[in-house]
Structures are given as structure tokens and as C-alpha cells.
Scaffold this motif. Structure first.
Motif, PDB file in Angstrom:
ATOM      1  N   TYR A 190     -73.177 -77.595  79.220  1.00 15.97           N
ATOM      2  CA  TYR A 190     -74.379 -78.061  79.908  1.00 15.97           C
ATOM      3  C   TYR A 190     -74.528 -79.575  79.735  1.00 15.97           C
ATOM      4  O   TYR A 190     -74.837 -80.290  80.693  1.00 15.97           O
ATOM      5  CB  TYR A 190     -75.607 -77.339  79.360  1.00 15.97           C
ATOM      6  N   TRP A 191     -74.292 -80.049  78.512  1.00 18.59           N
ATOM      7  CA  TRP A 191     -74.337 -81.500  78.276  1.00 18.59           C
ATOM      8  C   TRP A 191     -73.298 -82.204  79.136  1.00 18.59           C
ATOM      9  O   TRP A 191     -73.584 -83.231  79.756  1.00 18.59           O
ATOM     10  CB  TRP A 191     -74.070 -81.799  76.795  1.00 18.59           C
ATOM     11  N   LEU A 192     -72.089 -81.646  79.203  1.00 19.97           N
ATOM     12  CA  LEU A 192     -71.029 -82.253  80.002  1.00 19.97           C
ATOM     13  C   LEU A 192     -71.432 -82.308  81.476  1.00 19.97           C
ATOM     14  O   LEU A 192     -71.225 -83.326  82.151  1.00 19.97           O
ATOM     15  CB  LEU A 192     -69.733 -81.455  79.831  1.00 19.97           C
ATOM     16  N   ALA A 193     -72.035 -81.229  81.966  1.00 20.11           N
ATOM     17  CA  ALA A 193     -72.437 -81.168  83.377  1.00 20.11           C
ATOM     18  C   ALA A 193     -73.528 -82.183  83.693  1.00 20.11           C
ATOM     19  O   ALA A 193     -73.505 -82.836  84.748  1.00 20.11           O
ATOM     20  CB  ALA A 193     -72.917 -79.764  83.724  1.00 20.11           C
ATOM     21  N   THR A 194     -74.497 -82.321  82.793  1.00 21.05           N
ATOM     22  CA  THR A 194     -75.641 -83.197  83.066  1.00 21.05           C
ATOM     23  C   THR A 194     -75.346 -84.662  82.748  1.00 21.05           C
ATOM     24  O   THR A 194     -76.034 -85.552  83.251  1.00 21.05           O
ATOM     25  CB  THR A 194     -76.874 -82.740  82.267  1.00 21.05           C
ATOM     26  N   SER A 195     -74.313 -84.909  81.940  1.00 22.66           N
ATOM     27  CA  SER A 195     -73.985 -86.287  81.556  1.00 22.66           C
ATOM     28  C   SER A 195     -72.736 -86.815  82.250  1.00 22.66           C
ATOM     29  O   SER A 195     -72.637 -88.014  82.513  1.00 22.66           O
ATOM     30  CB  SER A 195     -73.787 -86.385  80.032  1.00 22.66           C
ATOM     31  N   HIS A 196     -71.785 -85.919  82.536  1.00 24.13           N
ATOM     32  CA  HIS A 196     -70.503 -86.341  83.112  1.00 24.13           C
ATOM     33  C   HIS A 196     -70.060 -85.313  84.154  1.00 24.13           C
ATOM     34  O   HIS A 196     -69.100 -84.568  83.945  1.00 24.13           O
ATOM     35  CB  HIS A 196     -69.451 -86.512  82.012  1.00 24.13           C
ATOM     36  N   TRP A 197     -70.798 -85.295  85.252  1.00 25.71           N
ATOM     37  CA  TRP A 197     -70.545 -84.296  86.288  1.00 25.71           C
ATOM     38  C   TRP A 197     -69.115 -84.340  86.805  1.00 25.71           C
ATOM     39  O   TRP A 197     -68.503 -83.300  87.076  1.00 25.71           O
ATOM     40  CB  TRP A 197     -71.513 -84.498  87.449  1.00 25.71           C
ATOM     41  N   ASP A 198     -68.535 -85.528  86.940  1.00 29.64           N
ATOM     42  CA  ASP A 198     -67.186 -85.657  87.488  1.00 29.64           C
ATOM     43  C   ASP A 198     -66.163 -84.912  86.626  1.00 29.64           C
ATOM     44  O   ASP A 198     -65.262 -84.243  87.146  1.00 29.64           O
ATOM     45  CB  ASP A 198     -66.796 -87.130  87.634  1.00 29.64           C
ATOM     46  N   VAL A 199     -66.309 -84.996  85.303  1.00 30.67           N
ATOM     47  CA  VAL A 199     -65.396 -84.284  84.402  1.00 30.67           C
ATOM     48  C   VAL A 199     -65.699 -82.788  84.434  1.00 30.67           C
ATOM     49  O   VAL A 199     -64.792 -81.952  84.563  1.00 30.67           O
ATOM     50  CB  VAL A 199     -65.523 -84.819  82.961  1.00 30.67           C
ATOM     51  N   PHE A 200     -66.972 -82.449  84.351  1.00 29.12           N
ATOM     52  CA  PHE A 200     -67.372 -81.043  84.328  1.00 29.12           C
ATOM     53  C   PHE A 200     -66.870 -80.293  85.555  1.00 29.12           C
ATOM     54  O   PHE A 200     -66.313 -79.195  85.433  1.00 29.12           O
ATOM     55  CB  PHE A 200     -68.902 -80.958  84.250  1.00 29.12           C
ATOM     56  N   ILE A 201     -67.053 -80.862  86.733  1.00 27.40           N
ATOM     57  CA  ILE A 201     -66.717 -80.126  87.949  1.00 27.40           C
ATOM     58  C   ILE A 201     -65.208 -79.956  88.083  1.00 27.40           C
ATOM     59  O   ILE A 201     -64.717 -78.919  88.566  1.00 27.40           O
ATOM     60  CB  ILE A 201     -67.326 -80.797  89.208  1.00 27.40           C
ATOM     61  N   ARG A 202     -64.426 -80.935  87.607  1.00 30.72           N
ATOM     62  CA  ARG A 202     -62.967 -80.779  87.645  1.00 30.72           C
ATOM     63  C   ARG A 202     -62.525 -79.702  86.653  1.00 30.72           C
ATOM     64  O   ARG A 202     -61.590 -78.947  86.935  1.00 30.72           O
ATOM     65  CB  ARG A 202     -62.275 -82.112  87.354  1.00 30.72           C
ATOM     66  N   VAL A 203     -63.194 -79.620  85.515  1.00 33.25           N
ATOM     67  CA  VAL A 203     -62.889 -78.563  84.548  1.00 33.25           C
ATOM     68  C   VAL A 203     -63.194 -77.199  85.160  1.00 33.25           C
ATOM     69  O   VAL A 203     -62.401 -76.254  85.039  1.00 33.25           O
ATOM     70  CB  VAL A 203     -63.690 -78.767  83.237  1.00 33.25           C
ATOM     71  N   MET A 204     -64.339 -77.070  85.830  1.00 37.73           N
ATOM     72  CA  MET A 204     -64.692 -75.803  86.466  1.00 37.73           C
ATOM     73  C   MET A 204     -63.690 -75.434  87.568  1.00 37.73           C
ATOM     74  O   MET A 204     -63.303 -74.269  87.719  1.00 37.73           O
ATOM     75  CB  MET A 204     -66.103 -75.882  87.057  1.00 37.73           C
ATOM     76  N   ARG A 205     -63.252 -76.438  88.331  1.00 36.70           N
ATOM     77  CA  ARG A 205     -62.241 -76.166  89.356  1.00 36.70           C
ATOM     78  C   ARG A 205     -60.970 -75.619  88.720  1.00 36.70           C
ATOM     79  O   ARG A 205     -60.374 -74.649  89.214  1.00 36.70           O
ATOM     80  CB  ARG A 205     -61.911 -77.454  90.126  1.00 36.70           C
ATOM     81  N   ASN A 206     -60.530 -76.261  87.649  1.00 34.57           N
ATOM     82  CA  ASN A 206     -59.313 -75.809  86.965  1.00 34.57           C
ATOM     83  C   ASN A 206     -59.456 -74.373  86.480  1.00 34.57           C
ATOM     84  O   ASN A 206     -58.542 -73.552  86.641  1.00 34.57           O
ATOM     85  CB  ASN A 206     -59.003 -76.717  85.782  1.00 34.57           C
ATOM     86  N   LEU A 207     -60.597 -74.049  85.861  1.00 38.79           N
ATOM     87  CA  LEU A 207     -60.805 -72.699  85.353  1.00 38.79           C
ATOM     88  C   LEU A 207     -60.847 -71.677  86.485  1.00 38.79           C
ATOM     89  O   LEU A 207     -60.435 -70.532  86.315  1.00 38.79           O
ATOM     90  CB  LEU A 207     -62.103 -72.634  84.536  1.00 38.79           C
TER      91      LEU A 207
END
Length: 248
Positions: A35-52
């Protein structure tokens, strides 16, 4: 060697502050970190979610037009409808629907009944919209164990291990614009997950192993009639047990 790596895992965890922050909440810790990653660093979070989810780094989800996140048409939520972590999309005016749901499993094993209840409840939130959301939602399960054997019973879900999360995060950190301190935090989290995942792998039992040595080595310490070989195995297992007990 693998055995040397396994020996180092507890030391890796002991040297980091994260296991101590993690120990009181287990699953919640990972959800809160994401949640912290999503709210602070959306660009990293969304690429991680895409990979998963099995997408390429630059392959967006259908709901992921570049303006959505900035314009307030997406929101990341914790414990909404009992979902550990979820992304909701404003499908039509004042109608928010779940498009990505992530469930964490650390201290318990994946439960097919629970997973199917979650996917059914998510469909209910889409009621009357686009075939009740079928094929428009992504369901991700993160666990320490390999849960792919459940795929035929919980067909809506994609099963991933925490090691997959670690690799996805590591692969997307270098190109991110986050501060060096936040990168350091993420790298520390990855080291922690690597150790946690490695320990979980080392706990897999062979059918020929003596369960007492793996599950309750302390009981063998009082057995005076053990073979010498069993003595050594029990002593080693007990030493590991004590180290891990310190980490809860």
C-alpha cells in the motif's frame, strides 16, 4: 551451497529491522508495504502488479489509461470487503468497482473456499455492469508455498509466491525515480523476503525424514537412546529452532 544459504537466512533476518516490524502482523505487514509502495511510488507498484499478473512491464491493464491514477479514477484500498489489498476503478460516475484484488498468505495456507468467496463477492460489486465484471478483474494470491495445485478449484486466481514479488520489485527498482532512502528500504524488504522465502523452501519435508527432527527437535534432546546420526541431526535442528524462535 544450499545448506550454507539456509544457515544464513536467520542471520539475514536478524540483522534487519523489518522482521521485528513484521512479526506482530504477518500478512498485514506485506499488504501495508505494498500500500505504501502504491501510494508513494505508483510507477514501481503498477509494474510489479503487471509482472505478478503475467503482463510485460509496459503492458497496461485495461483500466490503466495514463490519466486514471492522476485524475482520481483509481484508488488503492486496504481491507475493503475483507480484501487485503485492492484497486478500485471509477467505472461510471459514483460507481466504483474492484479491478485488482491481492490476497496475502504467510501464517496460514491458501484456502479455496475463502478465495472463491472473495471472487464471488467482487463480482457482486459489479452487479449489472459488463457481465458482472467477469474477465475484467485480476485476482492475485501471494503465499510462501506453491499453491498452483489449487488453480483448478479457484480458477479466477493467479497464484504467486513471495519470491516472485521480490524479483518483480528488484527488477523495477533500478529505473525508478524514488529517493535513495526509499530504494534502500525496498532493497531491505527484498532481502527480508528472500530470507523468508528461502526458509520456507528449506522447511519442505521428504517423506523419508523423521518428522520429530523437523517439527519438535527439542523432544529428541532428552532421548538417550538415539543413534549418533540422529543425535547430530537433532542437535542441528534444535539450534536452528532456537534461532528461528528468536525471530518469532
Amino acid at each position: 551451497s544450499t545448506s550454507n544459504q539456509t544457515t544464513r537466512f536467520p542471520e539475514t533476518m536478524k540483522s534487519s529491522p523489518l522482521p521485528y516490524l513484521y512479526s506482530g502482523s504477518k500478512e498485514l505487514f506485506h499488504s501495508d508495504f505494498l500500500y505504501w509502495l502504491a501510494t508513494s511510488h505508483w510507477d514501481v507498484f503498477i509494474r510489479v502488479m503487471r509482472n505478478l499478473a503475467g503482463l510485460e512491464d509496459d503492458e497496461p491493464f485495461w483500466w490503466e489509461e495514463s490519466s486514471n491514477h492522476k485524475d482520481g479514477n483509481l484508488k488503492v484500498l486496504r481491507e475493503k470487503s475483507h480484501f487485503d489489498l485492492s484497486i478500485y476503478y471509477r467505472f461510471v460516475e459514483d460507481k466504483w468497482v474492484p479491478v485488482l484484488i491481492l490476497e496475502n498468505k504467510v501464517k496460514s495456507l491458501p484456502n479455496v473456499k475463502q478465495l472463491n468467496e472473495y471472487s464471488i463477492n467482487a463480482e457482486k460489486e459489479w452487479h449489472g455492469l459488463e457481465n458482472n465484471g467477469k474477465n475484467l478483474m485480476t485476482f492475485l494470491l501471494l503465499s510462501l508455498t506453491d499453491a498452483n495445485s489449487l488453480s483448478s478449484e479457484a480458477k479466477a486466481w493467479t497464484f504467486k509466491k513471495y519470491a516472485d514479488l521480490m524479483r518483480a520489485l528488484e527488477n523495477n527498482l533500478e529505473s525508478s525515480r524514488m529517493s535513495s532512502f526509499h530504494k534502500q528500504l525496498c532493497n531491505n524488504y527484498c532481502e527480508f523476503v528472500r530470507a523468508l522465502s528461502g526458509l520456507a523452501e528449506s522447511w519442505k519435508m521428504d517423506v523419508n525424514e523423521k518428522y520429530q527432527i523437523r517439527f519438535c527437535p527439542d523432544t529428541l534432546k532428552t532421548n538417550k537412546y538415539k543413534k549418533d546420526e540422529d543425535n547430530k541431526k537433532a542437535d542441528d535442528a534444535y539450534d536452528e529452532y532456537k534461532k528461528l524462535s528468536e525471530l518469532r
